[in-house]
Design a protein around this motif. Structure first.
Motif, PDB file in Angstrom:
ATOM      1  N   ARG A   1       0.812  -1.361   0.013  1.00 49.85           N
ATOM      2  CA  ARG A   1       0.036   0.151  -0.041  1.00 49.85           C
ATOM      3  C   ARG A   1       0.850   1.489   0.024  1.00 49.85           C
ATOM      4  O   ARG A   1       1.706   1.318   0.863  1.00 49.85           O
ATOM      5  CB  ARG A   1      -0.795  -0.162   1.107  1.00 49.85           C
TER       6      ARG A   1
ATOM      7  N   GLN B   1      -3.292   3.155   0.065  1.00 56.21           N
ATOM      8  CA  GLN B   1      -3.940   2.611  -0.984  1.00 56.21           C
ATOM      9  C   GLN B   1      -3.280   1.504  -1.731  1.00 56.21           C
ATOM     10  O   GLN B   1      -2.235   1.582  -2.055  1.00 56.21           O
ATOM     11  CB  GLN B   1      -4.166   3.645  -1.964  1.00 56.21           C
ATOM     12  N   SER B   2      -3.989   0.288  -1.932  1.00 61.70           N
ATOM     13  CA  SER B   2      -3.056  -0.763  -2.396  1.00 61.70           C
ATOM     14  C   SER B   2      -2.820  -0.660  -3.954  1.00 61.70           C
ATOM     15  O   SER B   2      -3.664   0.075  -4.539  1.00 61.70           O
ATOM     16  CB  SER B   2      -4.245  -2.252  -2.395  1.00 61.70           C
TER      17      SER B   2
END
Length: 207
Positions: free
Chosen positions: A59, A63-64
């Protein structure tokens, strides 16, 4: 800022690492140590989004990056990461200043004054007009470090950045890279064989 969660990777039946988890905040430094073939470069490429994640997750800013399309990932990479390699990979036809500005052109935001400021910080402002073949190995690597930091990335990934330099230049590049990154609040992950150079820093050791 960077989170690695249960990351595993293998080439065929050869497993490089399993269930690797760690996190890194702005301004922190982490060193990846291990023998050749242990997966140091592979790990850096995964962290940069240059290899597809097989198992686990990475991440950036919460956010991945897993499963993102290449265009979206490339745009995020341009802003989030800076990359330094053992070989400088400068463009032979460009001057020192123009090489530093390349990430700005890719991002659509060129700031010549910032490029010249970086040249000043690495002690090469007077050589801004020279092309790589007129620079020494240590000077070319300094240009590569400045180029990697041009977009003020959140994360600097360096793969054996001093491996082709003599001890004096290696120590200079190392100190310069950490100093510039610290000024920008950039986190740093360095893969290296040189344990003396990185002595005392937090490490992640691959078998």
């Amino acid at each position: 800022m960077l989170e690695v969660c249960n990351l595993s990777f293998s080439y065929g039946e050869v497993g490089l690492f399993q269930n690797l988890s760690f996190s890194l905040n702005s301004g922190q430094v982490r060193v990846i140590l291990g023998p050749s073939g242990s997966g140091k470069t592979t790990l850096l490429h995964l962290l940069a989004g240059l290899l597809h994640i097989q198992q686990g997750d990475i991440r950036w800013l919460g956010q991945s990056i897993r499963g993102q399309n290449e265009e979206t990932l490339a745009q995020r990479r341009l802003r989030f990461t800076g990359l330094v390699f053992q070989h400088h990979y400068l463009q032979a036809e460009l001057t020192a200043l123009e090489n530093i500005l390349v990430p700005g052109y890719l991002a659509g935001a060129v700031d010549v004054a910032w490029g010249r400021e970086l040249l000043h910080r690495i002690g090469l402002l007077e050589r801004a007009h020279l092309r790589p073949n007129a620079l020494s190995g240590g000077e070319r690597q300094r240009i590569a470090v400045a180029r990697a930091l041009y977009n003020r990335p959140k994360l600097l990934l360096a793969d054996e950045p001093t491996g082709s330099l003599d001890r004096r230049n290696a120590e200079r590049i190392w100190a310069l890279m950490l100093s510039l990154a610290q000024d920008l609040g950039t986190a740093v992950i360095v893969a290296t064989h040189d344990e003396h150079l990185v002595q005392g820093l937090p490490e992640l050791r691959l078998a």
